[in-house]
Design an enzyme around this catalytic site. Structure first.
Site, PDB file in Angstrom:
ATOM      1  N   GLU A 148       0.481  -1.347   0.088  1.00  0.00           N
ATOM      2  CA  GLU A 148       0.044  -0.034  -0.071  1.00  0.00           C
ATOM      3  C   GLU A 148       0.717   1.270  -0.072  1.00  0.00           C
ATOM      4  O   GLU A 148       0.312   2.271  -0.782  1.00  0.00           O
ATOM      5  CB  GLU A 148      -0.262   0.099   1.387  1.00  0.00           C
ATOM      6  N   SER A 185      -8.135   5.268   8.091  1.00  0.00           N
ATOM      7  CA  SER A 185      -9.329   5.026   9.784  1.00  0.00           C
ATOM      8  C   SER A 185      -7.711   5.664  10.278  1.00  0.00           C
ATOM      9  O   SER A 185      -8.376   6.169  11.585  1.00  0.00           O
ATOM     10  CB  SER A 185      -9.225   3.834   9.249  1.00  0.00           C
ATOM     11  N   SER A 222      -0.959   7.275   8.774  1.00  0.00           N
ATOM     12  CA  SER A 222       0.816   6.516   8.181  1.00  0.00           C
ATOM     13  C   SER A 222       1.246   8.335   7.684  1.00  0.00           C
ATOM     14  O   SER A 222       1.921   9.001   6.911  1.00  0.00           O
ATOM     15  CB  SER A 222       0.750   5.617   7.371  1.00  0.00           C
ATOM     16  N   ARG A 270       8.724   4.336   6.418  1.00  0.00           N
ATOM     17  CA  ARG A 270       7.825   4.618   6.555  1.00  0.00           C
ATOM     18  C   ARG A 270       8.434   5.108   8.505  1.00  0.00           C
ATOM     19  O   ARG A 270       9.485   4.701   8.914  1.00  0.00           O
ATOM     20  CB  ARG A 270       6.574   3.584   7.115  1.00  0.00           C
TER      21      ARG A 270
END
Lengths: 772, 428
Positions: free
Chosen positions: B196, B250, B253, B265
């Site tokens: 993703e 929701s 990140s 990340r």
């Protein structure tokens, strides 16, 4: 009050009346002599601090003038009990609902104060200003909350051993106490009150607010009250501890199904807090919502704290504020979060006296002219409540009481205490050999051991003051108090930091002092010193008649035999009580034959034989009488003869039958009168007598008299001799020094002997040379 | 996505620099169909070499060096499914002839409606027109529906015999994993699962490069600290690196992007759009995100939050904190009287402000730690949510003393789906 009635004080659970009558001798102690006040009024708790003088009895020894008198039948020296005035800091924590009662009480009992102001801090200082001024007639002088908090934090970090702990989940011991690092700066203080403040503290006076967050205790409380209709903070925590957050939170596995492991993500990670409550149709349980909220807030705070710690390159974070305040669930979630976000690089640390920081700081602000930071302070175990259990379900009674009155007392020590300069690594030095908080079996044994010895100690205390009419009564009070402490420690071994044999011994000494038994063994010591002195010359003569190698062994054996005379060991005190004739020779015969349990005598002998004489030896003496006079002094004399200077360190205050500094002065003077070697060494300052700064039967090498440390440095000390069970086994057995050391003791406790793989009267002779 | 409970040590993957086309979890997809007899469901890593083990069947069908129609990109998030669909507008008569009935019906269905079922919505205002993709001209459509309707979607695909089209469905987001089995059993479809974060970055860079129908995709708020003079202005993201990419779905990140191929990340937080919506549902009884935002727009959070001035009477000068700053979110709700006097709108507003400020705060700290001064906020939390965007712009500017700039993108939550579509095309 936490202390009273560790058991059996039933009733009153959570229903304390606002008009409680306060027992003056137990709460607000020494109020009549209070000199300065500070108050910290938080959202629900008030913390009062005052500084007062305490008058208590001390035993003094004074040499007689023996000129022209018959020395034979006179006691060696005179013992008198005198009043001494020392300074003590009192801190009392109580719920705001009692504030009026307490102020009235203070007003009624305040007699000798000259102060006109009371330092105040905390959010409630504004709210209660008028009330305080009216009731006490003192002017309220407000101090900045954060300044006070940090001053208080620095103070406890510097003065209270085992102040700091890490919280560990799923462990027998919830708390892992930390060794006080000699350098406390820099650190991050994260105060979680209604919001969160993140402060970087760099030096005593330099700190900076580097950030904060609005998501804090107030969010938990406010949002929690809205979600669950539960009004009280503590009840919300209770709910949270019973809930399942996974019913409310969207987890990674909820998003990824069962396949999250393919991503290297744990499926239990929260993807979205409250992510499952995005529906109007479903009911969620109060417990689950409270738990989810707790996790959300704790994680968020932990994450921000780590981000700030990283930006400022810090690895110690102390947490405080009402969100933490001893609540296990919040400590647990915060610790978890910090570990998670820092990957273990940052440690979440908590403070035993976190609730008092503001009050301590406000007090210090007001007392700057008294220079409280120039002194060392010590926690008085007799007058402090200790840390409450974090398990509200296990000890609801204690928690209730802790919410009512909780106390901390700190004694101002006569002299500043510092590290022994010869410690190899002060930051990792741990005095105590066995951690009884960790070792449940050892804990049970020692607590029972101290319980069983208690009646005897109380009896001896009463007997030591035959002329006092209330000695019996005080001895009974002492017995009760110490008994209660022991019961508290059975349930909350962590109450005063790491539980150790040393802390049990020290607590007993504090309790004895509390009830004016400054030195129950003074007469025993006086008598034994007298008897031993009479034998000194013959012991020296017989030693001098031996060849060199034989003499070295006899000296060591003498040291060990002397060490048998220990009233602190029950096996010995029983013998000494029943066999008054038991002497030096009898003691020698009790000793284990070589090879000893720990035996590096051959290396020691070789060192003496082949090495150059030591420059200077530091000797920590143990017992009065035979131990110091017939054991230690001949050994000292031999060292002196070799050209080694000797620093003989004795306790500043009494503990059991340990020789005190003032006793050692008299004893040495007497020996010098008989022995030319000692005489000239004293005259030429080759033999120096110093005090340790301690009144404990054990030895904490990180808290020693600054004068001793100075002398050790000055004389380039290269040998440390530690003698006795308390100093060389219960403590310092594993202590690493940067010079040669001798640790020797006779094990006078069969359980301990058994543990170490030996029998009673086994010998420890540990000669260590630091690895280069 | 963040931490949690009761898991041992969940997130070793964080902060590991991830290079696209490199590590096992970041490579381009392997395209497979069930009939190819691959080791479906095997736990071992799949071969990820670009142009690697592509099945024979597929190779046969990419004569024109592009995949078969229809072209979809799917991003199945925790709350919303985002679907992008490329509608070819250059279909020749011959092609039209050849176009199988199923494909035609899908195209017509998607392009002639703006709503699908009771919950599917096409964001017509986001449609990208006259786009050239793999040599084909067409329009890109942006469609979303709640994740809980995923089974119905798969059912529809099955009814429309999607599997007979022999196309590949590229999907990203957690749902690509969660619903993989359902696609297989209910729809006879093998998903091509995509990382993703790879998709997100790919999508962002692509859409920004093609622009928004002649306008700038990226924008910022000028004078964010001045309510009167604050205005939305285009921002040229031509030279985007390094940038901090904050994706607010929701959960949240946060990625540090150093080049097209190099990003990591940094962290994430579980306090995201789901938290705002979830708490609003509990606190106000609302049932849609739009409703929650509408309530928030009418409320006053200062009735709910405790401000610095509520505690100190004004600014807290010792620490340089302005009186208007929130000292404690929901802090006034500790008092019973105040709990009784606030409206649902006030609570919705406070929830929105709390979550937004917190994201701003974490993003700002990450930007400082990574030494990056441009922060791009994306994700569906920002959809029709001007309050949050302006607050993020304001907070970043104020607390960084103008050092950090908050940027936003028009296609907010669709970048993952766009990235998935691009992977489909790249794979050909």
């Amino acid at each position: 009050m936490a202390e009273r009635g560790g058991r059996g004080s039933g009733g009153g659970h959570g229903s304390l009346d606002k008009s409680i009558t306060l027992p003056p001798d137990e709460i607000f102690r020494n109020l009549e002599n209070a000199k300065r006040f500070a108050i910290d009024i938080g959202g629900s708790l008030t913390k009062l601090a005052y500084y007062s003088t305490v008058q208590h009895k001390v035993a003094r020894v004074r040499s007689f003038d023996h000129s022209g008198k018959d020395i034979e039948n006179e006691p060696l020296y005179e013992i008198s009990v005198q009043e001494e005035i020392t300074a003590r800091l009192h801190f009392i924590k109580f719920e705001n609902t009692y504030i009026e009662t307490c102020l009235d009480f203070i007003k009624d009992h305040l007699v000798n104060t000259e102060t006109k102001v009371i330092k105040a801090t905390g959010g409630g200082a504004y709210k209660f200003k008028d009330l305080i001024e009216k009731k006490l007639g003192l002017k309220v002088d407000k101090e900045d909350v954060m300044t006070c908090l940090i001053k208080g934090c620095n103070f406890v970090l510097r003065n209270i051993p085992h102040e700091v702990f890490a919280y560990q989940k799923d462990s027998d011991t919830e708390f892992r106490f930390q060794t006080n690092h000699p350098n406390i700066f820099p650190y991050l203080l994260v105060n979680i009150g209604s919001g969160v403040s993140i402060v970087k503290v760099e030096t005593e006076d330099k700190f900076e607010w580097i950030g904060g967050s609005s998501i804090g205790g107030g969010t938990f409380w406010g949002l929690g009250a809205l979600l669950t209709k539960t009004k009280k903070f503590d009840e919300l925590l209770q709910l949270a501890s019973k809930g399942q957050h996974t019913n409310v939170d969207m987890l990674v596995k909820d998003v990824y199904g069962g396949a999250y492991q393919t991503l290297g993500l744990s499926g239990n990670l929260i993807a979205s807090s409250f992510g499952k409550s995005t529906t109007a149709d479903k009911e969620f349980s109060k417990e689950d919502m409270a738990k989810s909220l707790l996790h959300m807030i704790s994680n968020d705070i932990g994450q921000l704290a780590c981000l700030y710690a990283k930006l400022h390159n810090l690895d110690k974070i102390y947490f405080g504020g009402f969100f933490i305040r001893g609540h296990p669930v919040t400590m647990r979630t915060i610790t978890y979060s910090i570990n998670f976000f820092s990957k273990g690089e940052v440690q979440a640390l908590f403070l035993r006296h976190e609730g008092y920081l503001g009050a301590i700081g406000a007090f210090l602000k007001g007392a700057e002219q008294d220079n409280p930071n120039q002194y060392s302070w010590g926690e008085n175990y007799a007058g402090s409540s200790g840390l409450m259990s974090t398990s509200p379900d296990v000890y609801p009674m204690q928690r209730t009481r802790s919410g009512t009155f909780d106390m901390l007392e700190m004694d101002r020590l006569e002299r500043p205490l510092v590290n022994l300069p010869l410690l190899k690594d002060p930051s990792t030095y741990i005095p105590d050999t066995v951690d009884l908080t960790d070792d449940a079996m050892a804990r049970k044994y020692w607590l029972t051991c101290f319980e069983e010895a208690l009646d005897g100690v109380a009896k001896r205390a009463a007997a030591s003051q035959p002329d006092s009419v209330d000695a019996q009564e005080r001895a009974e009070k002492f017995r009760q108090k110490y008994w209660n402490k022991l019961q508290t420690l059975r349930q909350q071994p962590f109450a005063y930091g790491t539980l150790t044999v040393r802390s049990l011994l020290d607590t007993r000494e504090h309790c004895l002092n509390e009830f004016n038994f400054p030195d129950p063994y003074s007469k025993v010591k006086q008598k034994e010193n007298g008897i031993a002195l009479k034998r000194f010359q013959s012991v020296i003569e017989s030693l001098d008649s031996l060849g060199w190698e034989e003499r070295q062994f006899a000296l060591v054996k003498g040291l060990l035999a002397g060490n048998v005379f220990d009233w602190g060991a029950k096996a010995v005190s029983d013998v000494l009580e029943s066999e008054p004739q038991f002497g030096f020779e009898e003691a020698k015969s009790k000793l284990q034959e070589r090879p000893w349990l720990e035996d590096s005598y051959s290396q020691w002998l070789q060192r003496l034989k082949e090495g150059p004489p030591h420059k200077c030896a530091l000797i920590f003496a143990d017992n009065s009488g035979i131990d110091i006079i017939l054991g230690v002094f001949p050994f000292v004399r031999e060292l002196l003869s070799r050209g080694t200077e000797v620093i003989l360190a004795c306790n500043s205050g009494p503990a059991l039958n340990d020789v005190t500094y003032s006793e050692s002065l008299i004893v040495t003077e007497r020996i010098a009168a008989m022995d030319p070697v000692i005489h000239s060494a004293l005259r030429d300052e080759k033999l120096l007598l110093v005090q340790t700064g301690s009144s404990s039967p054990c030895l904490d090498l990180s808290r020693l008299d600054a004068g001793l440390a100075e002398l050790v440095r000055e004389r380039q000390t290269d040998l440390v001799v530690i003698e006795g069970m308390g100093r060389a086994i219960h403590t310092n057995y594993y202590a690493a020094l940067s010079c040669e050391s001798l640790k020797l003791a006779v094990i006078k406790n069969s359980w301990l002997a058994d543990r170490l793989g030996g029998k009673i009267f086994s010998v420890i002779f540990k000669y260590e040379v630091p690895c280069k | 996505m963040e931490p949690p409970r009761s898991c041992g040590d969940g997130a070793e993957e964080e902060k590991k620099p991830r290079r696209r086309g490199g590590g096992a979890d970041a490579g381009p997809p392997q395209l497979r169909r069930r009939s190819s007899g691959g080791a479906d469901g095997a736990a071992g890593p799949q071969p990820r070499e670009r142009g690697g083990s592509v099945s024979r069947q597929r190779r046969d069908s990419v004569r024109k060096n592009r995949p078969l129609f229809p072209w979809f990109g799917l991003d199945i998030g925790g709350t919303l499914v985002k679907l992008v669909y490329f509608e070819p507008k250059d279909i020749t008569a011959e092609e039209e002839e050849e176009e199988v009935e199923n494909l035609k019906s899908i195209r017509k269905y998607l392009t002639s409606n703006v709503a699908y079922g009771s919950t599917g919505i096409r964001d017509v205002h986001l449609e990208l027109r006259d786009l050239t993709l793999c040599g084909r001209k067409g329009n890109l459509h942006f469609i979303r529906f709640p994740t809980h309707d995923m089974p119905a979607f798969i059912q529809m695909g099955s009814e429309k015999h999607f599997s007979s089209l022999h196309t590949t469905l590229c999907a990203t987001g957690g749902g690509a994993y969660k619903f993989e089995q359902d696609f297989r059993t209910m729809g006879d479809l093998e998903l091509c699962k995509l990382d993703e974060l790879d998709c997100l970055i790919k999508g962002v860079l692509y859409i920004d490069s093609v622009g928004f129908n002649g306008h700038s995709e990226c924008y910022y708020f000028e004078n964010p600290t001045d309510a009167e003079r604050c205005q939305k202005l285009p921002f040229n993201l031509e030279n985007p690196y390094p940038l901090l990419l904050v994706n607010i779905g929701s959960g949240v990140s946060i990625l540090a992007v150093y080049s097209k191929e190099n990003y990591k990340r940094v962290t994430g937080t579980s306090l995201g759009g789901g938290t705002f919506f979830g708490l609003c549902c509990l606190l106000t009884g609302c049932s849609t995100f739009e409703e929650a935002l509408e309530m928030a727009s009418q409320g006053d959070s200062t009735k709910v939050d405790k401000l610095v001035r509520d505690i100190y009477g004004g600014d807290y000068e010792r620490f340089g904190l302005p009186g208007w700053a929130v000292a404690s979110s929901f802090g006034n709700m500790m008092s019973k009287e105040k709990r009784e006097s606030v409206s649902k709108e006030d609570l919705a507003r406070a929830t929105l402000i709390t979550i937004t400020n917190n994201i701003g705060s974490i993003a700002r700290m990450c930007a400082l730690n990574e030494n990056i001064n441009r922060v791009v906020f994306v994700g569906n939390f920002l959809r029709i949510n001007t309050i949050s965007m302006r607050l993020l712009a304001y907070a970043l500017d104020y607390w960084s003393k103008g050092q950090l700039k908050a940027l936003f993108l028009e296609h907010e939550g669709y970048f993952g789906a766009v990235g998935a579509l691009l992977e489909l095309l790249d794979s050909a």
